[in-house]
Design an enzyme around this catalytic site. Structure first.
Site, PDB file in Angstrom:
ATOM      1  N   ASP A 118       0.854  -1.188   0.000  1.00  0.00           N
ATOM      2  CA  ASP A 118       0.000   0.000   0.000  1.00  0.00           C
ATOM      3  C   ASP A 118       0.891   1.238   0.000  1.00  0.00           C
ATOM      4  OD1 ASP A 118      -2.495   1.519   0.347  1.00  0.00           O
ATOM      5  OD2 ASP A 118      -1.729   1.960   2.336  1.00  0.00           O
ATOM      6  N   SER A 119       0.287   2.373  -0.256  1.00  0.00           N
ATOM      7  CA  SER A 119       1.029   3.638  -0.220  1.00  0.00           C
ATOM      8  C   SER A 119       1.499   3.976   1.198  1.00  0.00           C
ATOM      9  CB  SER A 119       0.137   4.758  -0.737  1.00  0.00           C
ATOM     10  OG  SER A 119      -1.058   4.802   0.020  1.00  0.00           O
ATOM     11  N   GLU A 152      -6.045   9.423   9.450  1.00  0.00           N
ATOM     12  CA  GLU A 152      -4.693   9.293  10.024  1.00  0.00           C
ATOM     13  C   GLU A 152      -4.559  10.083  11.321  1.00  0.00           C
ATOM     14  OE1 GLU A 152      -1.482   9.752   7.281  1.00  0.00           O
ATOM     15  OE2 GLU A 152      -2.220   8.099   6.051  1.00  0.00           O
ATOM     16  N   TYR A 167      -0.332   8.443  -2.304  1.00  0.00           N
ATOM     17  CA  TYR A 167      -0.275   8.225  -3.752  1.00  0.00           C
ATOM     18  C   TYR A 167      -1.468   8.902  -4.446  1.00  0.00           C
ATOM     19  CZ  TYR A 167       3.059   4.197  -3.427  1.00  0.00           C
ATOM     20  OH  TYR A 167       4.137   3.375  -3.228  1.00  0.00           O
ATOM     21  N   GLY A 168      -2.558   9.049  -3.686  1.00  0.00           N
ATOM     22  CA  GLY A 168      -3.861   9.381  -4.276  1.00  0.00           C
ATOM     23  C   GLY A 168      -3.970  10.691  -5.035  1.00  0.00           C
ATOM     24  N   CYS A 198     -11.334   3.397  -0.647  1.00  0.00           N
ATOM     25  CA  CYS A 198     -10.037   3.901  -0.190  1.00  0.00           C
ATOM     26  C   CYS A 198      -9.691   3.156   1.096  1.00  0.00           C
ATOM     27  CB  CYS A 198     -10.120   5.402   0.062  1.00  0.00           C
ATOM     28  SG  CYS A 198      -8.605   6.078   0.790  1.00  0.00           S
ATOM     29  N   THR A 199      -8.414   2.827   1.232  1.00  0.00           N
ATOM     30  CA  THR A 199      -7.973   2.047   2.395  1.00  0.00           C
ATOM     31  C   THR A 199      -8.345   2.696   3.724  1.00  0.00           C
ATOM     32  OG1 THR A 199      -5.862   3.210   2.156  1.00  0.00           O
ATOM     33  CG2 THR A 199      -5.990   0.945   1.318  1.00  0.00           C
ATOM     34  N   HIS A 200      -8.406   4.041   3.749  1.00  0.00           N
ATOM     35  CA  HIS A 200      -8.617   4.746   5.019  1.00  0.00           C
ATOM     36  C   HIS A 200     -10.090   4.829   5.442  1.00  0.00           C
ATOM     37  CE1 HIS A 200      -4.548   5.883   4.173  1.00  0.00           C
ATOM     38  NE2 HIS A 200      -4.469   6.706   5.201  1.00  0.00           N
ATOM     39  N   CYS A 214      -3.871  -0.827  -2.000  1.00  0.00           N
ATOM     40  CA  CYS A 214      -4.127   0.585  -2.259  1.00  0.00           C
ATOM     41  C   CYS A 214      -5.139   0.741  -3.404  1.00  0.00           C
ATOM     42  CB  CYS A 214      -2.806   1.252  -2.630  1.00  0.00           C
ATOM     43  SG  CYS A 214      -2.952   3.009  -2.940  1.00  0.00           S
ATOM     44  N   ASN A 215      -6.235   1.419  -3.125  1.00  0.00           N
ATOM     45  CA  ASN A 215      -7.243   1.647  -4.176  1.00  0.00           C
ATOM     46  C   ASN A 215      -6.675   2.455  -5.333  1.00  0.00           C
ATOM     47  OD1 ASN A 215     -10.362   1.017  -3.267  1.00  0.00           O
ATOM     48  ND2 ASN A 215      -8.970   1.214  -1.543  1.00  0.00           N
TER      49      ASN A 215
HETATM   50  N1  DGL Z   1      -4.042   3.951   0.066  1.00  0.00           N
HETATM   51  C1  DGL Z   1      -4.673   5.024  -0.656  1.00  0.00           C
HETATM   52  C2  DGL Z   1      -5.911   4.500  -1.367  1.00  0.00           C
HETATM   53  O1  DGL Z   1      -6.511   3.534  -0.972  1.00  0.00           O
HETATM   54  C3  DGL Z   1      -5.041   6.181   0.245  1.00  0.00           C
HETATM   55  C4  DGL Z   1      -3.849   7.005   0.681  1.00  0.00           C
HETATM   56  C5  DGL Z   1      -3.103   7.574  -0.491  1.00  0.00           C
HETATM   57  O2  DGL Z   1      -3.629   8.484  -1.166  1.00  0.00           O
HETATM   58  O3  DGL Z   1      -2.013   7.094  -0.738  1.00  0.00           O
HETATM   59  O4  DGL Z   1      -6.296   5.055  -2.360  1.00  0.00           O
END
Ligand code: DGL
Length: 272
Positions: free
Chosen positions: A14-15, A156, A46-47, A188-190, A77-78
């Site tokens: 994941d990011s 976060e 990353y998003g 999204c993971t969060h 990571c989505n």
């Molecule tokens: N892990 C990213 C996602 O699921 C969220 C955090 C990011 O933007 O890197 O898209």
């Protein structure tokens, strides 16, 4: 001794720490599996990045996991799943499961009125990947997509129950309430961390789809179908690798994984 593929670890990347929500679901559904997790904490998020950059980062993350002799990779990571997976999948000799397809399939199954909402990062929503996947599987479903970039820092920061989060959630999500969706994908993971607030804002008629859980369920099926579940006799090891270790890191891990993990190693991902 011959390498028994089924006893190799599952690789998850994941990011950053967000993918630990996916790891938590994998542990819940597959408690006997070894896991190697890589979180690109040093280059997160990353998003909001370009497609080219996300593809390049994903390549490095995968190369790192391959060094750990993983049997299967999950792109937790989505944003990676949405913009990079199609490209990088063909570059490596290993199965890589993203989070988009399991989330999309679940949304189709849950929706009764054929109106589905998707929320995610700017990269995920801009790619239209969820909408494309849903409509590839069922062209009758109407998809409404919305980027909610502030949800990542709020999760976060641990702003799960704060008034500010409710206000922001209301402001973002009102457009989805207006279009009468009955299913909303947390793309999204969060976002699973903000599930309660999102559920409160959307009301109890809207079913929330957690891509993390759907991905763990699909992985379980894939391992079973291919005889790749680890033997129960072996001990279970979870390893966490990250490209940076910020000061509050162990709290952050606890927040996203739901438990503590001691086995944390810092790596220089730019070497890959
Ligand atoms: N892990 C990213 C996602 O699921 C969220 C955090 C990011 O933007 O890197 O898209």
């Amino acid at each position: 001794m011959a390498d028994n593929k089924r006893n190799r670890p599952i690789g998850i990347f994941d990011s950053g720490v967000g993918g630990l929500t996916v790891m938590a679901e994998v542990i819940r559904h597959l408690p006997n599996e070894n896991i190697v997790y890589f979180g690109d904490v040093g280059r997160c998020p990353y998003g909001g990045r370009s497609k080219e950059t996300i593809i390049q980062f994903a390549r490095q993350d995968i190369k790192f996991l391959l060094e750990h002799n993983v049997k299967y990779i999950i792109a937790a990571c989505n944003s990676v799943s949405a913009v990079a997976l199609e490209t990088v999948k063909n570059e490596f000799d290993i199965e890589i499961l993203g989070v988009i397809s399991p989330g999309a399939k679940a949304a189709i199954n849950y929706s009764k009125n054929g109106r589905v909402g998707i929320i995610g990062t700017v990269a995920t929503i801009g790619s239209n990947s969820y909408a494309k996947e849903i409509q590839r599987l069922n062209n009758d479903i109407k998809v409404f997509s919305l980027a909610c970039p502030l949800f990542v820092p709020l999760a976060e920061e641990g702003y799960m129950d704060k008034e500010a989060t409710k206000l922001i959630a209301h402001d973002y999500l009102k457009t989805l309430i207006d279009v009468d969706i009955d299913t909303l994908v947390l793309g999204c993971t969060h976002y699973p961390l903000l599930k309660n607030v999102i559920a409160e804002v959307m009301g109890d008629k809207v079913k929330l789809v957690d891509s993390a859980e759907e991905t763990a369920l699909e992985l379980t099926q894939v391992l079973d179908n291919n005889g790749l579940r680890k033997e129960e006799t072996e001990e279970v090891i979870h390893k966490l690798y990250v490209s940076d270790v910020p000061d509050n890191f162990s709290d952050l891990v606890h927040k996203f994984l739901g438990s503590r993990i001691n086995n944390i190693t810092r790596v220089d991902i730019t070497r890959y």
